[in-house]
Design a protein around this motif. Structure first.
Motif, PDB file in Angstrom:
ATOM      1  N   ARG A  54      29.568  83.726  20.474  1.00 23.52           N
ATOM      2  CA  ARG A  54      28.933  82.435  20.193  1.00 23.52           C
ATOM      3  C   ARG A  54      27.767  82.601  19.221  1.00 23.52           C
ATOM      4  O   ARG A  54      27.596  81.809  18.298  1.00 23.52           O
ATOM      5  CB  ARG A  54      28.467  81.780  21.494  1.00 23.52           C
ATOM      6  N   GLN A  55      26.946  83.630  19.443  1.00 21.57           N
ATOM      7  CA  GLN A  55      25.798  83.863  18.573  1.00 21.57           C
ATOM      8  C   GLN A  55      26.255  84.192  17.148  1.00 21.57           C
ATOM      9  O   GLN A  55      25.666  83.728  16.167  1.00 21.57           O
ATOM     10  CB  GLN A  55      24.961  85.015  19.118  1.00 21.57           C
ATOM     11  N   THR A  56      27.317  84.995  17.046  1.00 22.13           N
ATOM     12  CA  THR A  56      27.843  85.340  15.729  1.00 22.13           C
ATOM     13  C   THR A  56      28.423  84.116  15.029  1.00 22.13           C
ATOM     14  O   THR A  56      28.230  83.927  13.818  1.00 22.13           O
ATOM     15  CB  THR A  56      28.918  86.439  15.844  1.00 22.13           C
ATOM     16  N   ALA A  57      29.129  83.266  15.766  1.00 21.68           N
ATOM     17  CA  ALA A  57      29.691  82.046  15.186  1.00 21.68           C
ATOM     18  C   ALA A  57      28.577  81.130  14.675  1.00 21.68           C
ATOM     19  O   ALA A  57      28.706  80.504  13.612  1.00 21.68           O
ATOM     20  CB  ALA A  57      30.548  81.315  16.217  1.00 21.68           C
ATOM     21  N   ASP A  58      27.474  81.052  15.412  1.00 20.22           N
ATOM     22  CA  ASP A  58      26.331  80.246  14.964  1.00 20.22           C
ATOM     23  C   ASP A  58      25.758  80.806  13.658  1.00 20.22           C
ATOM     24  O   ASP A  58      25.397  80.055  12.749  1.00 20.22           O
ATOM     25  CB  ASP A  58      25.244  80.218  16.031  1.00 20.22           C
ATOM     26  N   LEU A  59      25.690  82.134  13.574  1.00 22.22           N
ATOM     27  CA  LEU A  59      25.163  82.777  12.368  1.00 22.22           C
ATOM     28  C   LEU A  59      26.082  82.527  11.170  1.00 22.22           C
ATOM     29  O   LEU A  59      25.615  82.201  10.062  1.00 22.22           O
ATOM     30  CB  LEU A  59      25.014  84.281  12.623  1.00 22.22           C
ATOM     31  N   ARG A 159      37.635  84.242  17.954  1.00 17.27           N
ATOM     32  CA  ARG A 159      36.876  83.044  18.318  1.00 17.27           C
ATOM     33  C   ARG A 159      36.553  82.190  17.096  1.00 17.27           C
ATOM     34  O   ARG A 159      36.488  80.966  17.189  1.00 17.27           O
ATOM     35  CB  ARG A 159      35.583  83.441  19.038  1.00 17.27           C
ATOM     36  N   LEU A 160      36.367  82.841  15.942  1.00 22.66           N
ATOM     37  CA  LEU A 160      36.101  82.087  14.720  1.00 22.66           C
ATOM     38  C   LEU A 160      37.318  81.281  14.279  1.00 22.66           C
ATOM     39  O   LEU A 160      37.188  80.221  13.664  1.00 22.66           O
ATOM     40  CB  LEU A 160      35.682  83.029  13.591  1.00 22.66           C
ATOM     41  N   THR A 161      38.515  81.774  14.580  1.00 25.82           N
ATOM     42  CA  THR A 161      39.752  81.146  14.113  1.00 25.82           C
ATOM     43  C   THR A 161      40.523  80.415  15.198  1.00 25.82           C
ATOM     44  O   THR A 161      41.471  79.681  14.892  1.00 25.82           O
ATOM     45  CB  THR A 161      40.687  82.212  13.506  1.00 25.82           C
ATOM     46  N   GLY A 162      40.169  80.640  16.453  1.00 26.72           N
ATOM     47  CA  GLY A 162      40.935  80.043  17.545  1.00 26.72           C
ATOM     48  C   GLY A 162      42.211  80.784  17.875  1.00 26.72           C
ATOM     49  O   GLY A 162      43.067  80.266  18.608  1.00 26.72           O
ATOM     50  N   GLY A 210      43.126  84.388  10.476  1.00 18.91           N
ATOM     51  CA  GLY A 210      43.399  82.963  10.465  1.00 18.91           C
ATOM     52  C   GLY A 210      42.297  82.255   9.695  1.00 18.91           C
ATOM     53  O   GLY A 210      41.623  82.869   8.857  1.00 18.91           O
ATOM     54  N   GLU A 211      42.099  80.998   9.967  1.00 20.83           N
ATOM     55  CA  GLU A 211      41.070  80.221   9.293  1.00 20.83           C
ATOM     56  C   GLU A 211      40.163  79.553  10.303  1.00 20.83           C
ATOM     57  O   GLU A 211      40.575  79.278  11.435  1.00 20.83           O
ATOM     58  CB  GLU A 211      41.704  79.155   8.389  1.00 20.83           C
ATOM     59  N   THR A 212      38.928  79.296   9.869  1.00 15.94           N
ATOM     60  CA  THR A 212      38.000  78.534  10.710  1.00 15.94           C
ATOM     61  C   THR A 212      38.440  77.075  10.734  1.00 15.94           C
ATOM     62  O   THR A 212      39.335  76.660   9.990  1.00 15.94           O
ATOM     63  CB  THR A 212      36.573  78.623  10.158  1.00 15.94           C
ATOM     64  N   ALA A 213      37.776  76.295  11.578  1.00 14.29           N
ATOM     65  CA  ALA A 213      38.083  74.863  11.624  1.00 14.29           C
ATOM     66  C   ALA A 213      37.838  74.209  10.278  1.00 14.29           C
ATOM     67  O   ALA A 213      38.454  73.192   9.951  1.00 14.29           O
ATOM     68  CB  ALA A 213      37.236  74.195  12.704  1.00 14.29           C
ATOM     69  N   VAL A 218      39.435  84.089   7.590  1.00 14.92           N
ATOM     70  CA  VAL A 218      38.687  85.144   8.281  1.00 14.92           C
ATOM     71  C   VAL A 218      39.550  86.402   8.285  1.00 14.92           C
ATOM     72  O   VAL A 218      40.673  86.391   8.787  1.00 14.92           O
ATOM     73  CB  VAL A 218      38.335  84.744   9.728  1.00 14.92           C
ATOM     74  N   ALA A 219      39.023  87.474   7.719  1.00 13.64           N
ATOM     75  CA  ALA A 219      39.769  88.728   7.654  1.00 13.64           C
ATOM     76  C   ALA A 219      39.822  89.400   9.015  1.00 13.64           C
ATOM     77  O   ALA A 219      38.948  89.190   9.867  1.00 13.64           O
ATOM     78  CB  ALA A 219      39.131  89.679   6.641  1.00 13.64           C
ATOM     79  N   VAL A 220      40.845  90.210   9.234  1.00 14.72           N
ATOM     80  CA  VAL A 220      40.886  91.058  10.419  1.00 14.72           C
ATOM     81  C   VAL A 220      39.647  91.959  10.406  1.00 14.72           C
ATOM     82  O   VAL A 220      39.251  92.483   9.363  1.00 14.72           O
ATOM     83  CB  VAL A 220      42.173  91.904  10.425  1.00 14.72           C
ATOM     84  N   ALA A 221      39.024  92.131  11.551  1.00 13.79           N
ATOM     85  CA  ALA A 221      37.800  92.923  11.632  1.00 13.79           C
ATOM     86  C   ALA A 221      38.070  94.385  11.297  1.00 13.79           C
ATOM     87  O   ALA A 221      39.117  94.936  11.658  1.00 13.79           O
ATOM     88  CB  ALA A 221      37.198  92.817  13.032  1.00 13.79           C
TER      89      ALA A 221
END
Length: 431
Positions: A54-59, A159-162, A210-213, A218-221
């Motif tokens: 969640r913190q990373t998504a906010d950033l 989590r960024l892509t669902g 995948g993609e964000t909303a 978003v690349a594979v980590a």
């Protein structure tokens, strides 16, 4: 082109907005990763993976709103794992790379790591995700709803892509252990020998997660060691990378997997390998010394928020010549011998000073990685040492020590947040 990169470290989470064309960081943000979790088992080192995500998504959201961003790259601490259910949600904490359950006694008077190594032929260490996974299964602590295991970087990308199912890059996959990097897959025969279900391990991939909303890919980590290398080294054929952070690492690129006893071989990005040697204590050795000096001040009724500047000044003030202290900084042991501890030798009345102690610790930190560098030199000749991490960047005396100990000119990595920038470059297709 603007690429967003994030690095989920052990103690901090960093994000950058990187202008790819100009190779310029438009903004860098670092926040504490204060999401440690305590539990009943003292062997575990855990963090709250969901709060980290969640913190990373906010950033990421903050940087994207300010600078746009055409792609997002993710990296983070390697080796550790968490479990997700069939809907892609975390059902356990993150068991970090500092987890020590592999050192517990298992069977036949062997530790979990030793027993697994004997059964599979793979070199393993406590903190490797496959070791933690095996320990949790054997002790009955594995969650029944767990469908997959993955790294924290994989989970953040999910989590960024669902996404509901993790995909793991070869750089992170190899960090878990039991990975056949010649075939770029987890070794199913080794997993079977341990009674581990291959279906729990993620699919290997190097595409986008995948993609964000908002439609941003978003690349594979990728692994933080590989991301730091990409974000630091301009010419991998002639440069060797030293990184001093919470731990310490020295790395070089190799076209083929050159075997050696003093380093491990890790897959690089889309091709090639990194030869890597690590010190578990790394920058923590110097941080522990700074804490020691602050305790001395407290004994005298004084206090100071930070002594790092004063420590560097004290080391610089040492006279030429004299008797140096020889400090072994393996205060946290090694992966092969976790019980080993450091030492201080050559103490006399002439060198029992703070300056000598500081100098000795810094040279010990460098010296711990020097044998691996000499092993790298058997593969080819290097002409430059590149240094990254705040442990080097903020200490000019340490930079001087590194040049002396390694006998190479030193350059500082161009980006301050090397791993986050490396993740941003990877997402943008820069290899």
């Amino acid at each position: 082109m603007i690429s967003i990169g994030v690095d989920i470290g052990t103690t901090t989470i960093s994000g950058v907005a990187l202008d790819i064309g100009e190779k310029r960081v438009l903004r860098a943000v670092t926040i504490p990763n204060g999401f440690e979790i305590s539990g009943s088992n003292p062997l575990h080192r855990m963090q709250d993976g969901e709060r980290i995500a969640r913190q990373t998504a906010d950033l990421v959201g903050e940087l994207s709103r300010e600078y746009g961003g055409e792609c997002i790259g993710v990296t983070g601490q390697m080796h550790g794992i968490l479990y997700v259910n069939g809907q892609g949600k975390a059902v356990t904490p993150l068991y970090t790379w500092q987890d020590s359950c592999g050192e517990a006694q298992f069977q036949e008077n062997k530790t979990y790591c030793q027993w697994m190594e004997e059964k599979t032929g793979y070199l393993l260490a406590s903190g490797f995700g496959s070791v933690t996974h095996f320990y949790l299964q054997q002790t009955g602590a594995q969650k029944p709803e767990a469908a997959y295991l993955c790294t924290i970087g994989d989970y953040v990308a999910m989590r960024l892509t669902g996404a509901v199912q993790p995909v793991i890059h070869r750089s992170n996959g190899a960090s878990l252990g039991l990975y056949d990097f010649h075939r770029d897959s987890f070794d199913e025969k080794a997993l079977d020998a341990l009674g581990l279900d291959p279906g729990m391990f993620p699919e290997i991939g190097s595409c986008t997660m995948g993609e964000t909303a908002g439609g941003i890919p978003v690349a594979v980590a990728i692994g933080d060691n590989q991301a730091s290398f990409l974000g630091s080294v301009q010419d991998p054929r002639r440069q060797v990378l030293m990184n001093i952070g919470t731990g310490g690492q020295i790395s070089c690129w190799a076209k083929t997997a050159v075997p050696g006893d003093l380093y491990e071989i890790r897959p690089y990005l889309d091709d090639g390998f990194l030869l890597v040697a690590s010190s578990l204590c790394g920058g923590r050795a110097y941080a522990a010394l700074e804490g020691f000096f602050r305790q001395v001040l407290q004994m005298a009724g004084a206090s100071c928020e930070s002594l790092y500047a004063a420590m560097e000044q004290a080391a610089r003030a040492l006279p030429n010549g004299g008797s140096p202290l020889t400090v072994d900084t393996r205060f946290c042991g090694t992966r092969e011998h976790p019980e080993r501890r450091g030492s201080i030798q050559g103490i006399g009345l002439d060198n029992l000073t703070p300056g000598h102690f500081i100098d000795g610790v810094l040279r010990g930190m460098a010296g711990e990685l020097l044998p691996a560098y000499r092993a790298f030199c058997r593969t080819r000749t290097f002409s430059e040492l590149t240094a990254s991490g705040n442990g080097v960047r903020q200490n000019r005396y340490f930079q001087q020590v590194l040049q002396q100990e390694f006998g190479l000119p030193l350059t500082i990595a161009p980006f301050k947040e090397e791993a986050a920038c490396g993740a941003a470059l990877y997402a943008a297709g820069i290899r």
